[in-house]
Design a protein around this motif. Structure first.
Motif, short mmCIF file in Angstrom:
data_model
loop_
_atom_site.label_atom_id
_atom_site.label_comp_id
_atom_site.label_asym_id
_atom_site.label_seq_id
_atom_site.Cartn_x
_atom_site.Cartn_y
_atom_site.Cartn_z
N ARG A 67 0.82 -1.21 0.00
CA ARG A 67 0.00 0.00 0.00
C ARG A 67 0.86 1.27 0.00
O ARG A 67 0.56 2.23 -0.70
N HIS B 190 0.68 3.90 -3.02
CA HIS B 190 0.30 5.30 -2.75
C HIS B 190 1.30 6.26 -3.35
O HIS B 190 0.92 7.29 -3.92
N ARG C 71 0.07 8.80 -6.44
CA ARG C 71 -0.31 10.02 -5.72
C ARG C 71 -1.11 10.95 -6.65
O ARG C 71 -2.13 11.49 -6.28
N LEU D 226 -4.97 9.78 -7.37
CA LEU D 226 -6.03 10.00 -6.39
C LEU D 226 -6.63 11.39 -6.56
O LEU D 226 -7.84 11.56 -6.63
#
Lengths: 267, 295, 266
Positions: free
Chosen positions: A246, A250, A254, A257
């Protein structure tokens, strides 16, 4: 004051239920004499001595757990590289995609655990077999999701890259791989859970070492607290790997999102 | 601001930064599934170095097809397109493109500055010069303070400014723009039109600006190419005698602007009805007075 | 899809290319062992695998095993679906529950279900219940997590409206929560269906629960290589059927739904 309360509240919410469950397990199993259901205190007691018994270099952690995880990472790494490379190639060509799709659909649908007996024929029961099993099992989700991602690249972006004369390397690096990264990450996530399954069952089938091998040994030898400690350790390994995954995804996604949120808000 | 600043006061007709764009007997037929579609029948025109030419036509006139052929993104079925004498077979060096879909032509995983810088990196512009160009062009389009933002954090008009900055920083000889302001609001549109005029005058590059908006074409262009409906030919090459300095209020209120507007509007209406040559067009307001620059 | 069937232009239609892909694949599979590129004892030519498959298909043994596999798969999937949807809607609708359970769900979800194999063996020996335990554990999370995000996606305005009209909780779930959640639940079902099949076969192979996986294991250990590959083909076809069925069901239930949800959201 309210800040302290808020932190306290979130700690309570995060740890509350797990604590309740563990305490319930602890007390309900405390006086247990049932063979299959040893007291939690006994399981935790054996946990340390089973896996971390000194010296660390000869503990089961080093001898069994580390090789398992290394095989997983090797197979998973091969699957990522091969899956992304093949996926980019297939996704970039309409003809190649149409050509390969039915065969890929079939291979994707084969439950990966059946690879274990098949590959045992070719490769025996050594490390190579396990790594290959993991690599092939993890390949399909990565490959098929990469194909989807590359196929879904915005044609306007492709035109832009061509108009500004981006070369092959720059196009791959700045357009194709980045643009397909959300789908690649989805595939990589599916692949990771399949990889863990394959890591365990390839060892349960036939092995000389490994976490899955140890757990089955304990079970067959009716070393029940040790078996439970292995089950718990395997769970912890799964959780740790997913946390690492995760964090990495992420970092990679980035931009995505925020981008998705902006698309949602604008629509 | 070193390089653009010192060309700012140069007269409009002296444009060392531009290149000649020639289109001869361009034809494009799409052969996909089903019937072949002839999008462009026969186009011949020329854009002189440093000229700003607008292309208008009814919707579906093959404007985008033409632009994609000019950009080297689409191979022509027959005919020649050349830039500075060299035939265009793929995207040529020295050409930058601004597309209509601003939101989709910027890389969403790169910051505004990175989007502007990427083509320069690929052109092997030295790092210091790259930074200079990025700063300069972002300042020129009024986006210096959002260099670190992602494109999707900006409004539509700002995103299109980023695309323009990217094109300008590329230091092209020819800038192609495909309905770049079709999807931004009217206020922003006026600002961006003036931005294009300003940059064009400053850089002296050749600009081909495709639009469906007649007012925009006349306001921006030195010449307006009016296209027929598909399969496309040039209906008329209209010279715009509105002078070098244009102003959203003054120019649009000008009698010459109104006359050109009426004329081009009629041509586009005739084109919609299938008229394919000026001789066949029935114009109620004939464009008899030849336009005089600066009149 | 229908467009690709039209023969026109220079493009070869997709189905023809796909067919060519299958033919080439079968040819390679036929020739590689015959030319000695791979050991024919380990990988027999495609024709012999298909012959073994045809022969297996005439035995009642295979059909019984197929029925057993489908029973385990279907039962496990049904339990996960019901449990996942009910718990998902309840937990998702009550914010306190959501907050309290979040960490536990996040911790338990990545625990690999195969960790439960020894437990399943101890508790249920080779019975179906042991494999069911694996199947349910693995596929339950897929449904639950999707349903939870579906409930969270409910339009707050619709939710407030329902509250202001004093709908009963059940009416609120039926009219506001469920329509939003359904597409998520269907995605969960599709993901769970293939995970459930993987774990069903795993259980059969490792625990020895009756089914195709068990037959495959027996064929392998007894050296019946052609039969083993025939069973591999059967599991593959089963997987294709499950995927197609899940996708068709997803499309059918959601035909009215404006947004066809993509894979990425999962």
């Amino acid at each position: 004051m309210t800040g302290v309360l808020r932190v306290l509240r979130s700690v309570l919410l995060t740890l509350g239920l797990p604590a309740v469950i563990l305490l319930a397990w602890w007390f309900t199993s405390a006086g247990s004499t049932t063979f299959y259901n040893p007291p939690l205190s006994a399981i935790l007691g054996t946990f340390r001595e089973t896996w971390f018994s000194a010296p660390l270099g000869e503990s089961r952690l080093a001898v069994d757990v580390v090789p398992s995880v290394l095989r997983l990472l090797a197979g998973y790494g091969i699957a990522l590289v091969a899956g992304i490379a093949l996926g980019v190639a297939i996704g970039s060509s309409r003809a190649l995609r149409a050509f390969a799709e039915p065969v890929l659909e079939f291979f994707r649908a084969i439950p990966p655990p059946v690879l274990v007996p098949v590959l045992m024929l070719f490769l025996g029961i050594g490390d190579t077999m396990k790594i290959v099993v993991i690599a092939i099992g993890c390949l399909w989700p990565v490959l098929l999701n990469t194909v989807e991602g590359v196929r879904g690249l915005d044609p306007v972006l492709r035109d832009t890259a061509r108009a500004y004369r981006l070369g092959l390397v720059a196009t791959l690096r700045h357009l194709v791989l980045r643009g397909a990264s959300p789908q690649i990450v989805t595939g990589a996530r599916q692949a990771l859970s399949i990889g863990i399954i394959l890591m365990v069952i390839s060892e349960m089938f036939a092995a000389k070492d490994g976490l899955g091998f140890s757990i089955v040994q304990f079970q067959r030898g009716f070393a029940i607290p040790e078996m439970w400690s292995g089950v718990i350790l395997l769970g912890v390994v799964g959780v740790l790997l997913s946390l690492v995954f995760r964090a990495v995804s992420h970092a990679v996604l980035r931009w995505y999102l925020g981008y998705r949120q902006s698309q949602h808000g604008g629509a | 601001m070193s390089s653009p600043a010192n060309v700012a006061d140069r007269p409009v007709d002296d444009h060392p930064g531009g290149a000649r764009l020639e289109v001869r007997n361009l034809r494009k037929v799409y052969t996909g599934r089903g019937e072949p579609v002839e999008a462009v029948a026969d186009l011949t025109f020329e854009v002189r170095p440093g000229e700003l030419v607008c292309v208008v036509g009814p919707s579906g006139a093959g404007k985008t097809t033409l632009l994609r052929c000019l950009a080297g993104l689409l191979p022509a079925t027959s005919g020649d397109v050349s830039l500075g004498g060299a035939p265009i077979t793929g995207p040529p060096p020295g050409m930058a493109v601004v597309l209509q879909e601003y939101g989709r032509s910027l890389f969403p995983w790169m910051s505004v500055a990175q989007n502007v810088e990427l083509p320069l990196k690929e052109k092997r512009v030295p790092k210091a010069r790259r930074a200079e160009l990025v700063d300069e062009t972002l300042a020129a389009v009024g986006l210096a303070d959002v260099a670190g933002s992602y494109p999707w954090q900006l409004s539509g008009g700002m995103q299109q400014r980023v695309a323009i900055a990217r094109a300008v920083a590329y230091e092209p000889q020819v800038l192609l723009m495909d309905e770049p302001f079709a999807a931004v609001d009217a206020q922003t549109r006026f600002e961006l039109e003036d931005l294009v005029r300003t940059l064009w005058k400053r850089l002296g590059i050749t600009v081909v600006f495709v639009t469906h908006d007649i007012d925009e074409a006349i306001y921006l262009g030195e010449r307006v190419l009016v296209l027929s409906a598909r399969p496309t030919v040039v209906l008329e090459d209209v010279a715009v005698g509105l002078g070098a300095d244009r102003d959203q209020l003054e120019t649009r209120g000008d009698a010459e602007f109104a006359r050109l507007r009426t004329h081009v509007y009629e041509l586009v209406q005739q084109a919609k009805q299938g008229v394919r040559s000026l001789a066949d067009a029935h114009l109620t307001h004939p464009a008899d007075t030849p336009p005089r620059a600066g009149a | 899809m229908t467009r690709t069937h039209r023969l026109a232009g220079r493009r070869t239609p997709a189905w023809a290319l796909g067919l060519a892909g299958v033919v080439v694949f079968l040819l390679v599979l036929e020739l590689a062992p015959r030319l000695g590129l791979v050991d024919a004892r380990f990988l027999p030519p495609a024709s012999r695998i298909l012959a073994a498959l045809a022969e297996r298909l005439r035995t009642p043994e295979l059909w019984t095993a197929l029925g057993q596999t489908l029973t385990t798969w279907g039962t496990g999937l049904a339990i996960s679906l019901v449990a996942g949807v009910v718990l998902g809607v309840v937990i998702g609708s009550v914010s306190v529950l959501r907050a309290v359970t979040a960490s536990t769900i996040e911790f338990l979800r990545p625990v690999p279900s195969v960790a439960l194999i020894p437990v399943a063996v101890l508790l249920y020996s080779t019975g179906m219940a042991g494999t069911l335990l694996l199947v349910v554990y693995a596929s339950f999370w897929q449904v639950l997590v999707q349903v939870l995000s579906g409930v969270q996606d409910v339009d707050p305005v619709a939710s407030d409206t329902a509250r202001s009209y004093r709908f009963s909780p059940l009416t609120r779930i039926r009219t506001v929560v469920w329509p939003t959640t359904l597409p998520y639940a269907m995605t969960g079902l599709r993901l769970a269906a293939s995970v459930a099949l993987i774990l069903t076969v795993t259980g059969e192979l490792l625990i020895g629960t009756p089914g195709i996986g068990k037959l495959l294991g027996i064929a392998q250990s007894s050296g019946a290589v052609e039969s083993m590959y025939a069973y591999v083909v059967v599991t593959g076809l089963l997987g294709v059927a499950v995927n197609l069925l899940a996708r068709a069901l997803e499309g059918r239930v959601l035909f009215w739904h404006p947004s066809v949800r993509g894979e990425v959201a999962a």
